[in-house]
Design an enzyme around this catalytic site. Structure first.
Site: not given
Ligand code: AGP
Length: 609
Positions: A27, A98, A486, A604
């Site tokens: 996170r 948070n 990516k 993440k």
């Molecule tokens: C993707 O590789 C990224 N980490 C980011 O774009 C991610 O897909 C986006 O933040 C959405 O996250 P979620 O699928 O948990 O909603």
């Protein structure tokens, strides 16, 4: 977005707090800290950088105390420094948070007028001073927190401990996830965390606060109040979060492991939605009636959004249902007109993305049926949905999403078949054909993974690039977008994706011999169109990396590289072409020496706007 944790234990908690923070590092990981209470006194350790820095600090300067809170940060206000790291302290009150306090500037000036001295640039520090000010007015800790919450605007999940109160922790939630863990004789005590994953080593009995709730915890239990300060109950469920800390196996990075897990987790996900014997899909658990549904709205962010774009192609072409797709952060403020009796689908690996959750709540207000595709079943998005379609990808630790993405595509493909059957645009024979094509996917992906060394070699040229262009048509366009994301997010090389047909409307001006152009071109019905765009690139010296099941000769132009993918049914091309773009990004990042699993500036789960 950040991760918070709190423990009221019966033995020293510092080590457990750090263990829980390790499970929350996805996170945010630019700084971390813990505070404990020992013999009525607060003590704190914080460190800039990854959690390892905090562990080193604690090894040298250990903390006693059976009560404590911890935080791992993704900076929103204030640089990622030790001073700005949580927990924050004011006159014996310590807070971890948070979210974002949107009115922190006005609160700060008000508190400064009352003589409070600020040490940090953060929004969070105002919470500690607000509570301290209420305590100065002879309020109890419970009253002080209760009355402070009303002053806060914005989102928060917070935990507070108080000097002189060795058996008290108070938490609150508005807009950011908050889980309560109930200990047992093996792990006595009470726990709070940003999600059940953090609490898994201690307990799998969890409750979730809802927006507006606040909670008073002692070692014996929790008393929950709603925003009207009425005592309420929240159900206690058994979390499915795994207690074991996911490891990398024999891979160098979590991302590499998760790329290689795709055949297995796609098989696992398929078995949840497909009756292999009957060669049909099974969505009998769904309450949404797609037969009469006028249209489906999809909203998501990042990689999940690209999955949604593929989903639009699949559901319109094979399901016969009109689909709107939006980036969630745009959707929530565009406040689109929704069809009467419509439905909305939210795709999210974490199930906690703030923009997606806000979009979901808008659709609920518009009386839409809510469907979600998530990888975390107890997540906020899942809990707000009428129907949840889980991806069975297992915990995805790498910040760059890979296996969750292809599992999302798997669910969307199976759903498209279901919708097509419900709306009578797919007969049994077509259903069997499409199901068989899906069943082939794990094997086909394994074949692509076998080219890994070749792709590693090719990625050396990418690691020298300043800019990279990705092209695709139809379902290969969202794959091109995903490939560009990516590459950007883990190698920090600028990359853009365009619908191949759009190139001549401006972007072709970018092409020269220094520009790698990755062309995603399975031999489908748009192949010839893509090839002509590719030849326009070659004519201007572009360095083409051709991802296709077609022969090199069929390109009809010079290629820098050709990544061969196995032939497959058009229905599943996105699942297959996703793999080479993942591997290209991964190996480019490895050659660049970046932090593949925890790239700079990212986290993440984006639980803030
Ligand atoms: C993707 O590789 C990224 N980490 C980011 O774009 C991610 O897909 C986006 O933040 C959405 O996250 P979620 O699928 O948990 O909603």
């Amino acid at each position: 977005m950040c991760g918070i944790v709190g423990i009221i234990g019966t033995s020293p908690v510092a080590g457990d707090l750090v263990d829980a923070l390790k499970r929350l590092e996805y996170r945010g990981y630019d700084s971390a800290g813990i505070a404990t209470l020992h013999e009525g006194k607060l003590a704190r350790r914080r460190a800039k950088g990854k959690l390892k820095a905090l562990e080193t600090r604690l090894n040298g300067e250990p903390l006693a105390g059976n009560l404590g809170i911890g935080h791992t940060r993704w900076a929103t206000h204030g640089k990622p420094t030790e001073v700005n790291a949580h927990p924050h302290i004011s006159d014996g009150v310590s807070v971890v948070h948070n979210g974002i306090i949107e009115n922190f500037k006005s609160l700060r000036s008000d508190l400064e007028k009352d003589g409070f001295v600020f040490e940090t640039e953060t929004d969070t520090e105002v919470i500690a001073h607000l509570i301290a000010r209420e305590l100065k007015a002879n309020k109890s800790p419970q009253e002080a927190v209760r009355d402070s919450l009303g002053s806060l605007e914005g989102a928060f999940a917070l935990a507070v401990i108080f000097e002189g109160h060795d058996d008290l922790m108070i938490g609150a939630r508005r807009g950011s996830p908050f889980a309560i863990g109930f200990g047992d004789e093996d792990s006595p005590g009470m726990y709070i965390g940003s999600d059940a994953i953090a609490l898994a080593p201690f307990t799998n009995k969890v409750s979730y606060l809802e927006d507006g709730d606040w909670v008073v915890l002692t070692g014996q239990g929790a008393t929950i109040y709603n925003e009207k300060n009425e005592e309420i109950e929240r159900s206690i469920s058994t979390s499915m979060a795994q207690a074991l800390v996911v490891d990398k196996g024999n891979h160098r990075h979590f991302m590499a492991k998760e790329i290689h897990e795709q055949p297995d987790v796609i098989s696992r996900t398929l078995s949840h939605y497909i009756d292999l014997g009957k060669e049909c899909v099974d969505f009998s658990s769904l309450s949404i009636d797609f037969k009469t549904l006028p249209r489906l709205s999809i909203a998501a962010c990042g990689t999940a959004y690209y999955a949604g774009v593929v989903g639009k192609y699949l559901i319109e072409q094979w399901g016969g249902l009109p689909v709107d797709i939006d980036i969630a952060s745009e959707f929530r403020y565009r406040e689109p007109l929704m069809s009467e009796g419509g439905a909305a689908l939210f795709i999210s690996q974490s199930g906690e993305t703030a923009d997606s959750l806000a979009s979901l709540k808008y659709c609920k207000q518009q009386n839409q049926k809510i469907l979600s595709i998530v990888n975390v079943n107890e997540s906020s998005i899942a809990r707000e949905s009428d129907d949840v379609l889980p991806t069975l990808a297992g915990p995805e630790i790498g910040v760059a999403s890979t296996k969750a993405f292809t599992c999302q595509l798997t669910v969307l493909a199976a759903l498209a078949i279901h919708i097509g059957r419900q709306r009578g645009v797919i007969d049994e024979a077509k259903e069997s054909e499409l199901v068989r094509s899906l069943v082939e996917v794990p094997r086909l992906i394994s074949e692509v993974l076998a080219y890994e060394e070749e792709i590693d070699r090719i990625s050396h040229s990418l690691s020298q690039a300043r800019d990279v262009l990705y092209l695709g048509r139809g379902m290969s366009f969202p794959i091109a977008m995903e490939g560009a994301l990516k590459l950007k997010e883990i190698s920090y090389i600028h990359a853009e994706a365009y619908a191949a047909g759009e190139l001549k409307h401006g972007p072709i001006a970018l092409i020269d011999e220094n520009m790698p152009v990755i062309v995603v071109a399975p031999e489908d019905r748009l192949f010839d169109k893509t090839i002509s765009n590719m030849q326009e690139v070659a004519a201007r010296g572009g360095q083409i990396i051709f991802i296709s099941d077609a022969t090199r000769e069929s390109a009809g132009c010079d290629l820098a590289h050709h990544i061969v993918i196995p032939k497959c049914h058009e229905f599943v091309t996105a699942l297959i072409t996703a793999i080479p773009v993942q591997l290209l990004a991964y190996y480019t990042a490895v050659h660049m020496g970046t932090d593949v699993d925890q790239p700079r500036n990212l986290a993440k789960s984006v639980t803030v706007e």
